[in-house]
Design a protein around this motif. Structure first.
Motif, mmCIF file in Angstrom:
data_model
loop_
_atom_site.group_PDB
_atom_site.id
_atom_site.type_symbol
_atom_site.label_atom_id
_atom_site.label_comp_id
_atom_site.label_asym_id
_atom_site.label_seq_id
_atom_site.Cartn_x
_atom_site.Cartn_y
_atom_site.Cartn_z
ATOM 1 N N GLY A 200 0.803 -1.213 0.000
ATOM 2 C CA GLY A 200 0.000 0.000 0.000
ATOM 3 C C GLY A 200 0.834 1.260 0.000
ATOM 4 N N LEU A 201 1.883 1.295 0.820
ATOM 5 C CA LEU A 201 2.734 2.485 0.885
ATOM 6 C C LEU A 201 3.461 2.714 -0.430
ATOM 7 N N ALA A 202 3.907 1.632 -1.067
ATOM 8 C CA ALA A 202 4.593 1.769 -2.353
ATOM 9 C C ALA A 202 3.655 2.320 -3.413
ATOM 10 N N GLU A 203 2.407 1.855 -3.414
ATOM 11 C CA GLU A 203 1.438 2.331 -4.405
ATOM 12 C C GLU A 203 1.051 3.780 -4.149
ATOM 13 N N LEU A 204 0.917 4.163 -2.892
ATOM 14 C CA LEU A 204 0.626 5.564 -2.587
ATOM 15 C C LEU A 204 1.705 6.481 -3.151
ATOM 16 N N GLN A 205 2.938 6.067 -3.031
ATOM 17 C CA GLN A 205 4.053 6.887 -3.490
ATOM 18 C C GLN A 205 4.145 6.940 -5.008
ATOM 19 N N SER A 206 3.858 5.819 -5.667
ATOM 20 C CA SER A 206 4.092 5.736 -7.111
ATOM 21 C C SER A 206 2.874 6.088 -7.956
ATOM 22 N N GLN A 207 1.660 5.891 -7.424
ATOM 23 C CA GLN A 207 0.457 6.019 -8.239
ATOM 24 C C GLN A 207 -0.383 7.261 -7.952
ATOM 25 N N LEU A 208 -0.209 7.867 -6.786
ATOM 26 C CA LEU A 208 -1.013 9.028 -6.435
ATOM 27 C C LEU A 208 -0.136 10.274 -6.361
ATOM 28 N N ASP A 209 -0.740 11.413 -6.631
ATOM 29 C CA ASP A 209 -0.009 12.661 -6.457
ATOM 30 C C ASP A 209 0.176 12.902 -4.962
ATOM 31 N N PRO A 210 1.218 13.651 -4.569
ATOM 32 C CA PRO A 210 1.514 13.832 -3.146
ATOM 33 C C PRO A 210 0.358 14.388 -2.329
ATOM 34 N N ALA A 211 -0.423 15.294 -2.911
ATOM 35 C CA ALA A 211 -1.538 15.887 -2.166
ATOM 36 C C ALA A 211 -2.599 14.841 -1.842
ATOM 37 N N SER A 212 -2.887 13.961 -2.807
ATOM 38 C CA SER A 212 -3.874 12.903 -2.569
ATOM 39 C C SER A 212 -3.348 11.868 -1.588
#
Length: 225
Positions: free
Chosen positions: A154-166
């Motif tokens: 989950g943390l890897a996907e947050l970093q790679s797939q979402l913009d920082p604000a999201s």
């Protein structure tokens, strides 16, 4: 294999640490490894019902899967948590706290027998989609309350797939609701599966005993993959 970064991914160096580990163990047993990536459900079906693959990875153990596959010893230890919106301040440290909530999920994936039973009994609802990014999108739009996922995935996907604000809008529970082992599966339809599994397990045991096993995950922590 299915996509499951950071552990396995077609786009990662060496296809990620777990794929790298599996490849090296097979090579040490005298086999050349070629990976084929496809959606998880299709991978399972092809591996179980055809003779295209000698093995498939990585999978949680479920009793019904033993009808189709032999299991290796554990190649990966995982911690599953609930991702949620910070603004919701949801309590999701224990399964009894999530009754009545709407969950996301990934198609063809189990989240452990307890949570699977809660879904089957109607204590929670679960909407499964094809990838992690879709689940986070549904979480951000308020279409689900919680997204169960392995912490590092989950943390890897947050970093790679979402913009920082999201990504900054999302948090996760601190206590895993599931600590799980995952395995390489060897199709029962393949005549050499038992032999191949035993050879793989022997190499895995040696890698764990020597400390080489842990180095793959240390490299992951350093960003080498």
């Amino acid at each position: 294999m299915g996509e499951w970064p950071p552990f396995v991914s077609e786009q990662s160096k060496q296809h990620g640490p777990v794929a790298h580990l599996i490849s090296d163990l097979f090579k040490e047993a005298g086999y050349e490894v070629k990976f084929h990536f496809a959606p998880w459900g299709r991978v399972y079906s092809l591996a179980a019902n055809s003779q295209l693959y000698d093995a498939t990875a990585v999978w949680m153990h479920k009793p019904e899967r033993e009808q189709d596959f032999l299991f290796s010893e554990a190649v990966l230890q995982e911690q599953f948590v609930f991702f949620s919106l910070k603004s919701r301040q949801l309590q999701a440290e224990r399964l009894e706290q999530i009754i009545g909530m709407r969950l996301g999920g990934d198609i063809a994936y189990s989240y452990g027998p307890e949570l699977d039973k809660m879904v089957a009994d109607g204590k929670v609802t679960q909407q499964k989609v094809t990838d992690v990014k879709q689940n986070f999108g549904k979480l951000l739009r308020g279409r689900i309350d919680l997204y169960p996922q392995e912490l590092r995935v989950g943390l890897a996907e947050l970093q790679s797939q979402l913009d920082p604000a999201s990504a900054a809008l999302i948090t996760h529970s601190q206590t895993p609701f599931l600590r799980n082992d995952s395995f390489v599966m060897f199709p029962r339809k393949m005549p050499d599966s038992a032999k191949l599994r035993d050879q793989f397990n022997q190499q895995l045991q040696q890698a764990i005993a020597s400390g080489r096993y842990q180095r793959y995950f240390e490299r992951l922590s350093r960003g080498d993959y």
